[in-house]
Design an enzyme around this catalytic site. Structure first.
Site, PDB file in Angstrom:
ATOM      1  N   CYS A 223       0.830  -1.213   0.000  1.00 12.78           N
ATOM      2  CA  CYS A 223       0.000   0.000   0.000  1.00 12.78           C
ATOM      3  C   CYS A 223       0.859   1.255   0.000  1.00 12.78           C
ATOM      4  O   CYS A 223       0.338   2.355   0.037  1.00 12.78           O
ATOM      5  CB  CYS A 223      -0.895  -0.001   1.229  1.00 12.78           C
ATOM      6  SG  CYS A 223       0.033   0.181   2.765  1.00 12.78           S
TER       7      CYS A 223
ATOM      8  N   CYS B 201       4.839   2.013   4.000  1.00 13.60           N
ATOM      9  CA  CYS B 201       6.187   2.106   4.587  1.00 13.60           C
ATOM     10  C   CYS B 201       6.926   3.327   4.064  1.00 13.60           C
ATOM     11  O   CYS B 201       7.685   3.963   4.791  1.00 13.60           O
ATOM     12  CB  CYS B 201       6.975   0.815   4.333  1.00 13.60           C
ATOM     13  SG  CYS B 201       6.373  -0.557   5.328  1.00 13.60           S
TER      14      CYS B 201
ATOM     15  N   CYS C 100       5.156  -6.903   4.506  1.00 14.15           N
ATOM     16  CA  CYS C 100       4.902  -7.501   3.180  1.00 14.15           C
ATOM     17  C   CYS C 100       6.219  -7.940   2.555  1.00 14.15           C
ATOM     18  O   CYS C 100       6.332  -9.054   2.032  1.00 14.15           O
ATOM     19  CB  CYS C 100       4.198  -6.502   2.268  1.00 14.15           C
ATOM     20  SG  CYS C 100       2.664  -5.867   2.936  1.00 14.15           S
TER      21      CYS C 100
ATOM     22  N   CYS D 144       3.774  -2.928  10.142  1.00 11.33           N
ATOM     23  CA  CYS D 144       2.745  -2.558   9.166  1.00 11.33           C
ATOM     24  C   CYS D 144       2.154  -1.213   9.553  1.00 11.33           C
ATOM     25  O   CYS D 144       1.088  -1.163  10.154  1.00 11.33           O
ATOM     26  CB  CYS D 144       1.675  -3.647   9.098  1.00 11.33           C
ATOM     27  SG  CYS D 144       0.520  -3.424   7.743  1.00 11.33           S
TER      28      CYS D 144
ATOM     29  N   HIS E 182       4.942  -7.328  25.187  1.00 11.87           N
ATOM     30  CA  HIS E 182       4.416  -7.662  26.503  1.00 11.87           C
ATOM     31  C   HIS E 182       5.396  -7.329  27.638  1.00 11.87           C
ATOM     32  O   HIS E 182       4.987  -6.956  28.737  1.00 11.87           O
ATOM     33  CB  HIS E 182       4.131  -9.171  26.455  1.00 11.87           C
ATOM     34  CG  HIS E 182       3.457  -9.730  27.642  1.00 11.87           C
ATOM     35  ND1 HIS E 182       2.159  -9.432  27.983  1.00 11.87           N
ATOM     36  CD2 HIS E 182       3.878 -10.619  28.569  1.00 11.87           C
ATOM     37  CE1 HIS E 182       1.827 -10.102  29.054  1.00 11.87           C
ATOM     38  NE2 HIS E 182       2.848 -10.826  29.442  1.00 11.87           N
TER      39      HIS E 182
ATOM     40  N   CYS F 281       5.096  -3.544  28.331  1.00 13.94           N
ATOM     41  CA  CYS F 281       3.763  -2.972  28.117  1.00 13.94           C
ATOM     42  C   CYS F 281       3.288  -2.151  29.320  1.00 13.94           C
ATOM     43  O   CYS F 281       3.380  -2.606  30.458  1.00 13.94           O
ATOM     44  CB  CYS F 281       2.772  -4.096  27.841  1.00 13.94           C
ATOM     45  SG  CYS F 281       1.110  -3.459  27.561  1.00 13.94           S
TER      46      CYS F 281
ATOM     47  N   CYS G 295      -5.575  -4.891  31.007  1.00 13.28           N
ATOM     48  CA  CYS G 295      -4.869  -5.617  29.950  1.00 13.28           C
ATOM     49  C   CYS G 295      -5.817  -5.854  28.770  1.00 13.28           C
ATOM     50  O   CYS G 295      -7.016  -6.063  28.954  1.00 13.28           O
ATOM     51  CB  CYS G 295      -4.380  -6.946  30.511  1.00 13.28           C
ATOM     52  SG  CYS G 295      -3.737  -8.054  29.252  1.00 13.28           S
TER      53      CYS G 295
ATOM     54  N   CYS H  58      -5.051  -9.106  22.070  1.00 11.19           N
ATOM     55  CA  CYS H  58      -3.699  -8.544  22.027  1.00 11.19           C
ATOM     56  C   CYS H  58      -2.656  -9.640  21.792  1.00 11.19           C
ATOM     57  O   CYS H  58      -2.654 -10.676  22.455  1.00 11.19           O
ATOM     58  CB  CYS H  58      -3.390  -7.816  23.326  1.00 11.19           C
ATOM     59  SG  CYS H  58      -1.759  -7.044  23.279  1.00 11.19           S
TER      60      CYS H  58
ATOM     61  N   CYS I 121       8.069  -0.976  20.273  1.00 10.90           N
ATOM     62  CA  CYS I 121       7.040   0.092  20.229  1.00 10.90           C
ATOM     63  C   CYS I 121       6.771   0.757  21.585  1.00 10.90           C
ATOM     64  O   CYS I 121       6.604   1.980  21.626  1.00 10.90           O
ATOM     65  CB  CYS I 121       5.729  -0.442  19.667  1.00 10.90           C
ATOM     66  SG  CYS I 121       5.911  -1.299  18.117  1.00 10.90           S
TER      67      CYS I 121
ATOM     68  N   CYS J 117       0.139   1.610  19.758  1.00 11.46           N
ATOM     69  CA  CYS J 117      -1.186   0.959  19.717  1.00 11.46           C
ATOM     70  C   CYS J 117      -1.806   0.745  21.096  1.00 11.46           C
ATOM     71  O   CYS J 117      -2.911   1.220  21.373  1.00 11.46           O
ATOM     72  CB  CYS J 117      -1.084  -0.378  18.989  1.00 11.46           C
ATOM     73  SG  CYS J 117      -0.317  -0.242  17.370  1.00 11.46           S
TER      74      CYS J 117
ATOM     75  N   CYS K 147      -2.277  -4.953  20.459  1.00  8.97           N
ATOM     76  CA  CYS K 147      -1.186  -5.169  19.496  1.00  8.97           C
ATOM     77  C   CYS K 147      -1.670  -6.216  18.489  1.00  8.97           C
ATOM     78  O   CYS K 147      -2.121  -7.294  18.877  1.00  8.97           O
ATOM     79  CB  CYS K 147       0.065  -5.669  20.222  1.00  8.97           C
ATOM     80  SG  CYS K 147       1.343  -6.275  19.092  1.00  8.97           S
TER      81      CYS K 147
ATOM     82  N   CYS L 125       1.945  -6.957  14.249  1.00  9.86           N
ATOM     83  CA  CYS L 125       2.278  -6.614  12.861  1.00  9.86           C
ATOM     84  C   CYS L 125       3.732  -6.862  12.486  1.00  9.86           C
ATOM     85  O   CYS L 125       4.075  -6.771  11.315  1.00  9.86           O
ATOM     86  CB  CYS L 125       1.866  -5.172  12.560  1.00  9.86           C
ATOM     87  SG  CYS L 125       3.013  -3.921  13.147  1.00  9.86           S
TER      88      CYS L 125
HETATM   89  S1  SF4 Z   1      -2.135  -5.387  26.757  1.00 13.56           S
HETATM   90 FE1  SF4 Z   1      -1.147  -7.038  25.548  1.00 13.56          FE
HETATM   91  S2  SF4 Z   1       1.058  -6.699  25.748  1.00 13.56           S
HETATM   92 FE2  SF4 Z   1       0.026  -5.476  27.323  1.00 13.56          FE
HETATM   93  S3  SF4 Z   1       0.078  -6.804  29.135  1.00 13.56           S
HETATM   94 FE3  SF4 Z   1      -1.892  -7.177  28.094  1.00 13.56          FE
HETATM   95  S4  SF4 Z   1      -1.452  -8.930  26.723  1.00 13.56           S
HETATM   96 FE4  SF4 Z   1       0.518  -8.103  27.371  1.00 13.56          FE
HETATM   97  S1  SF4 Z   2       0.600  -3.867  16.181  1.00 14.30           S
HETATM   98 FE1  SF4 Z   2       2.062  -4.330  17.863  1.00 14.30          FE
HETATM   99  S2  SF4 Z   2       4.073  -4.473  16.841  1.00 14.30           S
HETATM  100 FE2  SF4 Z   2       2.672  -3.451  15.402  1.00 14.30          FE
HETATM  101  S3  SF4 Z   2       2.974  -1.247  15.798  1.00 14.30           S
HETATM  102 FE3  SF4 Z   2       1.252  -1.913  17.114  1.00 14.30          FE
HETATM  103  S4  SF4 Z   2       2.221  -2.445  19.081  1.00 14.30           S
HETATM  104 FE4  SF4 Z   2       3.858  -2.350  17.556  1.00 14.30          FE
END
Ligand code: SF4
Ligand code: SF4
Length: 366
Positions: free
Chosen positions: A60, A63, A158, A191, A229, A232, A257, A263, A272, A284, A291, A294
């Site tokens: 797309c 990037c 991709c 992505c 994780h 996070c 969570c 997730c 990230c 995200c 998450c 990606c």
């Molecule tokens: S939101 Fe996702 S990454 Fe964060 S603690 Fe929960 S499962 Fe883990």
């Molecule tokens: S989907 Fe997960 S790995 Fe991809 S940008 Fe969001 S937090 Fe980062």
């Protein structure tokens, strides 16, 4: 020759340059002590601009947008001014035969020295006729450019693993770069991919003369060395078994969570949570989206807005427990159980994906 610094229409001062060396030290995980060394290496880079050939496959163009979308002087912008991008379909002014000649000339002139960046997947079915550039199947073009490159980089999911264009039923037979050319490929999945991940990788090559250390999926450990994780901001909620049940839900006294909303942080590697996106604004999970995984080979096929199977089982078990137990003990036992289940899920996932990825080395590609 396409000089992206000119595309961005900016001139850089000495002050920018010093700030830039500091940013690069941080980006590469080096201490401030290295700033003079970086500055002197950059001086050399400036005097012999690193040639880059950027190809666009099935994608797309997100990037490119991610990479170019800066609204203040960033590491990406500054580094681009130090690079010489010889061919980049989405940003170059030339087209048709002139563009193709620029590509052929660059390959001939810089053979063995240029960096190839591929964005997008490679359609391979029926000899690659579903994507042709200047009458040539794109898959052949990729092979030709990759053969003369010093380093081959796959930018985005991709290009790295096939990503969205390769999602089932994949009628055009889209594949990632390594599946087509084999050998060493530096994968920068995402992505889109974060601009720092690509810039940091190229700078690492320029400064140290080698690619950074890669993980089992060909990703630089520098940026993909930890699970989402692990860092996070909602990890406390996870440990206490406090899951949100609907988007936007706020739990009293804790960030819930997002495991119950699918997730994939427990099986996704990227930095990230502390690198952040959009010039350091957010990412995200902090923006209340799970998450999607990606940066992983399984994206997007395995991302569902449902808990990953083992976590779902454990959440259910925890809910039954909760009825029986006092709230205080529930958190601790559920947290431990989920940690175990997620680790097991992660282990299985990585073993399966690693086997598939390594098989690409032995495959004939098309
Ligand atoms: S939101 Fe996702 S990454 Fe964060 S603690 Fe929960 S499962 Fe883990
Ligand atoms: S989907 Fe997960 S790995 Fe991809 S940008 Fe969001 S937090 Fe980062």
């Amino acid at each position: 020759m396409l000089e992206l610094g000119k595309v961005f229409n900016r001139k850089f001062t000495r002050r920018d340059f010093l700030k830039y060396s500091s940013s690069l030290a941080i980006l590469l995980g080096l201490s401030e002590m290295y700033v003079p060394q970086i500055a002197s290496a950059l001086e050399q880079i400036v005097s012999k601009k690193q040639p880059v050939i950027w190809l666009n496959g099935a994608a797309c163009t997100g990037c490119t947008v991610s990479f170019a979308n800066t609204n203040y002087p960033s590491v990406a912008e500054l580094v681009l001014d130090r690079l010489s991008v010889k061919y980049m379909e989405t940003l170059m002014a030339a087209s048709g035969e002139v563009a193709e000649k620029a590509l052929d000339d660059a390959i001939a002139q810089f053979k063995g020295k240029y960096v190839m960046v591929l964005e997008g997947a490679i359609p391979t079915k029926d000899r690659g006729i579903y994507l042709t550039v200047a009458g040539e199947p794109f898959v052949d073009k990729v092979r030709k450019v990759a053969e003369g490159a010093a380093v081959n980089i796959a930018m985005g999911t991709c290009a790295s693993f096939g990503g969205i264009p390769a999602a089932g039923p994949n009628p055009t037979g889209c594949k990632g770069l390594k599946d087509v050319i084999g050998g060493t490929v530096v994968n920068i999945p995402g992505c889109p991919a974060h601009p720092d991940w690509l810039v940091g990788t190229i700078v690492n090559v320029l400064l140290f003369g080698k690619t950074p250390e890669l993980d089992q999926f060909g990703r630089p450990k520098l940026f993909y060395g930890k699970l989402i994780h692990e860092n996070c901001p909602r990890r406390g909620g996870y440990e206490q078994g406090r899951f949100i049940k609907s988007f936007g839900e706020e739990l009293p006294d804790i960030e819930g969570c997002m495991g119950a909303k699918g997730c994939r942080g427990p099986v996704t590697s990227a930095d990230c949570p502390h690198r952040l996106w959009n010039s350091g604004v957010n990412f995200c999970i902090a923006a209340s989206a799970p998450c999607a995984g990606c940066t992983e080979p399984a994206f997007p096929q395995e991302f569902l807005y449902e808990p990953i199977p083992e976590v779902a089982k454990t959440i259910k078990a925890g809910e039954t427990d909760k009825k029986k137990s006092a709230v205080g003990t529930f958190g601790a036992s559920l947290g431990g159980a989920i940690a175990g289940a997620a680790a097991a899920a992660g282990g299985l996932y990585f073993a399966k994906e690693k086997a598939r990825y390594e098989a690409a080395d032995k495959s004939e590609g098309v």
